[in-house]
Design an enzyme around this catalytic site. Structure first.
Site, mmCIF file in Angstrom:
data_model
loop_
_atom_site.group_PDB
_atom_site.id
_atom_site.type_symbol
_atom_site.label_atom_id
_atom_site.label_comp_id
_atom_site.label_asym_id
_atom_site.label_seq_id
_atom_site.Cartn_x
_atom_site.Cartn_y
_atom_site.Cartn_z
ATOM 1 N N ILE A 162 -6.642 11.774 -43.131
ATOM 2 C CA ILE A 162 -8.020 12.176 -42.888
ATOM 3 C C ILE A 162 -7.949 13.622 -42.398
ATOM 4 O O ILE A 162 -7.532 13.883 -41.282
ATOM 5 C CB ILE A 162 -8.736 11.220 -41.908
ATOM 6 N N GLY B 148 -19.692 16.506 -38.852
ATOM 7 C CA GLY B 148 -19.875 15.089 -39.128
ATOM 8 C C GLY B 148 -19.060 14.557 -40.289
ATOM 9 O O GLY B 148 -19.235 13.402 -40.688
ATOM 10 N N TYR C 47 -10.532 9.081 -32.716
ATOM 11 C CA TYR C 47 -10.239 7.693 -33.071
ATOM 12 C C TYR C 47 -10.608 6.734 -31.949
ATOM 13 O O TYR C 47 -11.106 5.632 -32.207
ATOM 14 C CB TYR C 47 -8.765 7.535 -33.466
#
Length: 180
Positions: free
Chosen positions: A96, A106, A142
């Site tokens: 990611i 975002g 996370y």
């Protein structure tokens, strides 16, 4: 800024390779020697490796578009494509990455929502990932999404030893919207 996700295909191989190299270098370039970084980038992001990953039916790669600009990518794995044997009912967020200029728009949230939706589509109960132990921004991100550490593994960049923390969360938890 208008952002969206689109699947990455073999037709996007050159763009993906360039993006992989650029985002990895932005994230880890200062933590390894130039020789080690070059060796890692050459092996991990060769066109052969990326083409094989894109062709794997258990891997899913998406580009994030900010307007019409590719701003990052997400790579998910289920089943045999996972890099660790976590279990058949797990989905891995293997990569990611968002380009430095597009952070805080975002895109990471969109990626995480896509990962959770994909996990549900595949009937998995756990979503997991590895994150460098010194990447405090990513660790905080996370944790906002309910991930907790369950282990660690070595992630060498050529000869440079690195440690990734392994984190997971149940798929059924509600998605948490971080305040960034």
């Amino acid at each position: 800024m208008n952002t969206s996700l689109i699947p990455c295909t073999l037709n996007d191989l050159d763009c993906l390779r360039e993006l992989c190299i650029q985002t990895f270098t932005q994230t880890f370039g200062a933590t390894a020697s130039q020789a080690d970084l070059n060796e890692y980038l050459t092996s991990a992001y060769s066109t052969e490796v990326l083409a094989s990953e894109l062709a794997d039916p258990n891997s899913f790669t998406y580009f994030a578009l900010a307007g019409s600009t590719v701003a990052g990518y997400l790579k998910l794995n289920v089943g045999s494509a996972q890099t660790e044997e976590i279990g058949p009912d797990a989905l891995e967020v293997q990569r990611i990455y968002v380009l430095k200029d597009f952070k805080k728009y975002g895109i990471g949230r969109l990626f995480m929502e896509k990962a959770l939706a994909t996990a549900k589509e595949h009937g998995t109960t756990t979503i997991w990932l590895g994150v460098w132990e010194h990447n405090t921004d990513a660790l905080g991100f996370y944790r906002h999404f309910g991930f907790t550490q369950f282990g660690s593994h070595d992630f060498p960049i050529a000869t440079e030893p690195q440690t990734d923390l392994l984190m997971s969360r149940p798929v059924h938890l509600p998605a948490v919207t971080p305040a960034f």
